[in-house]
Write a protein that holds these residues in place. Structure first.
Motif, mmCIF file in Angstrom:
data_model
loop_
_atom_site.group_PDB
_atom_site.id
_atom_site.type_symbol
_atom_site.label_atom_id
_atom_site.label_comp_id
_atom_site.label_asym_id
_atom_site.label_seq_id
_atom_site.Cartn_x
_atom_site.Cartn_y
_atom_site.Cartn_z
ATOM 1 N N TYR A 603 8.971 -9.041 4.907
ATOM 2 C CA TYR A 603 8.496 -8.934 6.296
ATOM 3 C C TYR A 603 7.332 -7.933 6.391
ATOM 4 C CZ TYR A 603 8.566 -8.134 11.343
ATOM 5 O OH TYR A 603 8.209 -8.027 12.672
ATOM 6 N N LEU A 604 7.437 -6.818 5.656
ATOM 7 C CA LEU A 604 6.419 -5.763 5.747
ATOM 8 C C LEU A 604 5.111 -6.137 5.039
ATOM 9 C CD1 LEU A 604 8.636 -2.573 5.341
ATOM 10 C CD2 LEU A 604 7.333 -3.258 7.361
ATOM 11 N N LEU A 605 5.091 -7.228 4.309
ATOM 12 C CA LEU A 605 3.829 -7.687 3.723
ATOM 13 C C LEU A 605 2.842 -8.107 4.803
ATOM 14 C CD1 LEU A 605 5.135 -9.811 0.713
ATOM 15 C CD2 LEU A 605 3.948 -7.621 0.593
ATOM 16 N N ASN A 606 3.379 -8.574 5.927
ATOM 17 C CA ASN A 606 2.520 -9.071 7.019
ATOM 18 C C ASN A 606 2.711 -8.311 8.328
ATOM 19 O OD1 ASN A 606 1.335 -11.339 5.508
ATOM 20 N ND2 ASN A 606 3.424 -12.133 5.525
ATOM 21 N N ASN A 607 3.546 -7.272 8.302
ATOM 22 C CA ASN A 607 3.785 -6.450 9.494
ATOM 23 C C ASN A 607 3.836 -4.989 9.076
ATOM 24 O OD1 ASN A 607 4.722 -8.661 11.666
ATOM 25 N ND2 ASN A 607 5.663 -9.159 9.700
#
Length: 854
Positions: A603-607
């Protein structure tokens, strides 16, 4: 009445008399309660008087209870149903039909699991998913069942061959009879455009898409979804915007190199490979015979020297030997329908010519034949019936490369392996060509002609079915004739082949650079000669384990550059110390034993940030239930709060946690700006999650999060019990503890140079009992001693982890989790020796492997 819906023989005969533990009796034998059995027949039986807790009596009662739980009441509807079946059978000459008693349709194991996962994925807001399962396993019925749950207004079912449309429509009508009048076809000749359920080919629909708005269909199913990335499919798929898109395929491999996982957003509702399919009875069983082929001598010829091998194999003496063995081992069914896999086109043509000379109608097919020529040959081979002209009958097709995958010839009952096995992947693909379940065969016969080349051990790797293997497990598999193969399949190697394979296993170090390099290049060849990403290794059944390459060189990138120094696509990574550190870190924690950290990272790759609640939500994409305490532990673990001083120094600080949200650091933001670096990170994270799903599924294993009979190391144990101190402290000890959990870490075979004073007496008594000995200074009166001696009274859980051998081929082995146990007997003091009753009976084959001599 016990009534099995599976196709298994039920022929047990036994009587159990329980007298409250006193003078209990068991009768087991061949007698039915019939006049002949009781009065006149020769019948053999045995009566046994046993104690209440005798292991054999417990086993008999356990089996009986399982049967009882799966039995049905012999009520009026059941009796009437059987009476009707019985009367019909009496009128038939051929009485092979099985009695089936069902009040309604019951999904099979595969369908139930996939339906649950599809529902969970949609709950998480996902709009795509893919199901990967064997041909004939019921994927079309699964799609209909999911459509029934989803209840869409309009459905589109797309296939690439028009001839299977009617079968798909029939399956949907069976599951959704109340909507049958809404179903229609759009083909070259039929245009049921007003129907809500449309069954069409991709090409026909591609010519009609202008007539349909983008949101016309609520639910779209793509059959044979590995074609979905080709141009003719993309045109259709990109036009529509359904509420849900389901892909179904028997194989995720794409010859054009496209990533089918990525196409479906890595939402794998289910992935069943050959071993799973055999276990679930989704494919036909096979009878494999490994025959030592003494008609040829490979000598120093390498397996890559195809022309030399072909010249060696093209001798009449070998053809006679093949025909002799083929006739000896036979096949199921009236007529042989076989495929022979050859080394090249000239070899295939030679075999077809020689078989024809011997009166066995054969043909050679290869990639140069037209599609119509292939279809014609397949239809003649696959034909069932008696009205085929004698000159059109076909018994064998000899081929090289065109039937490894993607071709469905359902009624094949014989496969000849006529070339040396150079890859477990190709072996499994070829074997899979004959495993389609049909009414015309009970099993597939596979005859493998094994020569004296240097890679015969690859057969053992392929048949073993495990991605991660070691010398000891391979040895055990060969010695026991692969007894762990599920279902009714049977594997037999003749003694000479068995000796050759065992000798090669003993002599081969599976962790040397030489071996890994050969394994890598063989895989690259199958991967369309494309430099593989880590996800490519997940696409093929029988792929090498990329983690071996990572352990050899710290990362897959560095391994590839080691064996392909001229590779330019990864050279940039060596110049960036920070990205290399991060990639090494990701590789070092593979394979993951819980999805939490990787799901949050995904999730944190894009957020830039994620909250605790959102973290729980993204993890629920992979797990049926999620514990909030474990979510917090995973967040703190990502933030490095459980690292020791050396780890803090060597690892990058990529995430920070303020107690409410976890955020990316400026360093991580800078790494993600480089698209090549980001792609590499995405692939590693996706690989971890895909592999986790295949090995663990979506089950909640509770707390601690351990799956029975799965491998773990000390660091894994610390993470999976939510240990809130430095995780590295969980290494190197035989007894670990946290809260009410105690972990017994056991080496079954002690190293020869270990002093006698610390060679603890740890061993299995039987599959349900284990003897464990504490360290020498542990007394029964100490707190540790009390926890062990009175674990149940004190509310202490004792978890047992065992390994047979510490190091194989220079690599430290993990421990196998065999579950919890409770102390039953206590002996001695300083050290304490306890006898533990295990909560779970260790499976016989694992028990045999763990207790067999080295």
């Amino acid at each position: 009445v016990f009534h099995s819906e599976e196709k298994i023989g039920f022929h047990t005969k036994g009587y159990i008399f329980n007298n409250n533990g006193a003078n209990d009796k068991i009768y087991i034998g061949s007698s039915n309660i019939t006049q002949g059995a009781l009065k006149s027949n020769q019948e053999w039986n045995i009566k046994i008087n046993l104690e209440r807790n005798h292991p054999f009596k417990k086993e008999v009662e356990f089996e009986f209870e399982n049967l009882w739980k799966n039995s049905v009441v012999a009520d009026e509807p059941f009796i009437k149903s059987y009476e009707t079946f019985y009367n019909k059978q009496r009128e038939k000459k051929d009485r092979k039909e099985d009695f089936v008693y069902k009040t309604d349709f019951t999904p099979n194991t595969m369908q139930n699991e996939a339906l649950g996962n599809l529902n969970r994925l949609r709950t998480q807001g996902q709009k795509k998913a893919i199901v990967i399962a064997a041909t004939g396993s019921g994927k079309t019925i699964l799609a209909a069942l999911d459509v029934k749950i989803f209840n869409p207004n309009r459905v589109l079912f797309l296939v690439h061959r028009e001839e299977i449309l009617n079968d798909a429509k029939s399956a949907f009508m069976f599951i959704l009879p109340n909507r049958a009048n809404e179903m229609g076809l759009i083909t070259g000749n039929t245009k049921d455009k007003n129907c809500n359920f449309i069954f069409s080919t991709n090409l026909t629909m591609g010519n009609s898409i202008s007539e349909y708005p983008q949101d016309f269909f609520d639910y779209i199913i793509i059959d044979e979804a590995h074609h979905a990335t080709s141009n003719s499919w993309i045109k259709v798929i990109e036009h529509f915007n359904p509420k849900f898109l389901l892909g179904m395929t028997a194989t995720p491999e794409r010859t054009d190199g496209a990533d089918i996982y990525e196409f479906f957003d890595n939402n794998i509702a289910l992935e069943i490979r050959l071993r799973d399919a055999l276990e679930m009875d989704l494919v036909a069983p096979f009878h494999y015979f490994g025959i030592s082929d003494e008609t040829i001598n490979y000598g120093e010829i390498k397996l890559t020297e195809i022309d030399k091998i072909a010249r060696l194999l093209k001798i009449n003496q070998r053809v006679d030997f093949i025909v002799e063995k083929m006739n000896f081992y036979g096949h199921d069914g009236i007529r042989r329908k076989g495929i022979g896999f050859c080394v090249n086109q000239s070899h295939a043509q030679f075999m077809a010519d020689e078989f024809n000379k011997r009166g066995i109608k054969s043909i050679a097919l290869n990639s140069l034949n037209t599609i119509n020529e292939r279809r014609d040959a397949i239809s003649k081979l696959d034909y069932i019936g008696n009205d085929l002209a004698e000159n059109e009958e076909l018994e064998m097709i000899f081929t090289v490369d065109i039937f490894n995958e993607g071709i469905d010839i359902p009624n094949i009952n014989c496969i000849l392996m006529l070339r040396p096995t150079s890859s477990p992947i190709v072996f499994i693909q070829q074997l899979g060509r004959g495993l389609r379940k049909t009414n015309s065969k009970e099993f597939l016969t596979v005859i493998d002609f094994i020569g004296n080349h240097s890679k015969t051990f690859l057969i053992a790797i392929a048949l073993c079915g495990a991605r991660a293997y070691d010398k000891d497990s391979l040895r055990e598999a060969v010695k026991t004739s692969f007894a762990s193969i599920p279902g009714c399949s049977n594997i037999k190697l003749d003694e000479k082949s068995k000796e050759s394979i065992l000798r090669q296993i003993e002599e081969t170090n599976f962790n040397t650079l030489k071996f890994l390099k050969e394994e890598y290049f063989e895989f690259k060849k199958i991967n369309s000669n494309k430099i593989p990403s880590i996800l490519d290794f997940q696409k093929f059944d029988g792929s090498p384990d990329p983690l071996k390459f990572i352990r050899n060189s710290k990362s897959l990138i560095e391994f590839i550059l080691k064996v392909e120094p001229d590779c330019l696509i990864y050279s940039e990574f060596l110049l960036n110390e920070k990205i290399l550190k991060f990639i090494r870190f990701l590789g070092s924690i593979l394979p993951i034993k819980r999805p939490h950290e990787f799901a949050i990272m995904e999730y944190l790759l894009n957020n830039e940030v994620i909250s605790i609640e959102k973290s729980k939500n993204v993890i629920e994409k992979y797990l049926a239930t999620v514990n909030k305490e474990t979510v917090l532990h995973a967040i703190n673990n990502l933030a490095g709060n459980f690292d020791d001083l050396l780890e803090k120094k060597n690892k990058l600080k990529l995430f920070v946690f303020d107690g409410k949200i976890i955020s990316r650091t400026p360093l991580f933001n800078s790494i993600l700006k480089n698209s090549k670096f980001k792609k590499q990170i995405i692939e590693q994270i996706e690989y971890g999650l895909v592999r986790y799903g295949n090995e663990f599924g979506s089950a909640d294993y509770g707390y601690p999060f351990f799956k029975l009979y799965h491998p773990y190391n000390g660091r894994d144990i610390a993470i999976l019990c939510n240990y809130d101190k430095t995780h590295s402290s969980f290494r190197g000890s035989g007894y670990l503890q946290y809260k009410n959990e105690r972990f017994l870490i056991i080496d079954l075979h002690k190293e020869a140079d270990i002093h006698e004073s610390i060679k603890y007496k740890d061993k299995f008594i039987d599959e349900e009992t284990f003897t464990w000995q504490s360290v020498n200074n542990t007394s029964q009166n100490s707190e540790r001693g009390k926890d062990i001696v009175s674990n149940k009274i004190r509310g202490i859980n004792l978890h047992l982890f065992v390994r047979k051998i510490q190091v194989i081929d220079g690599e430290t082995q993990p421990f196998i989790y065999i579950g919890k146990g409770n102390t039953r007997k206590v002996k001695g003091n300083k050290p304490i020796t306890v006898t533990l009753s295990l909560d779970n009976k260790v499976p016989t084959l694992l028990y045999r492997e763990l207790t067999s001599p080295i």
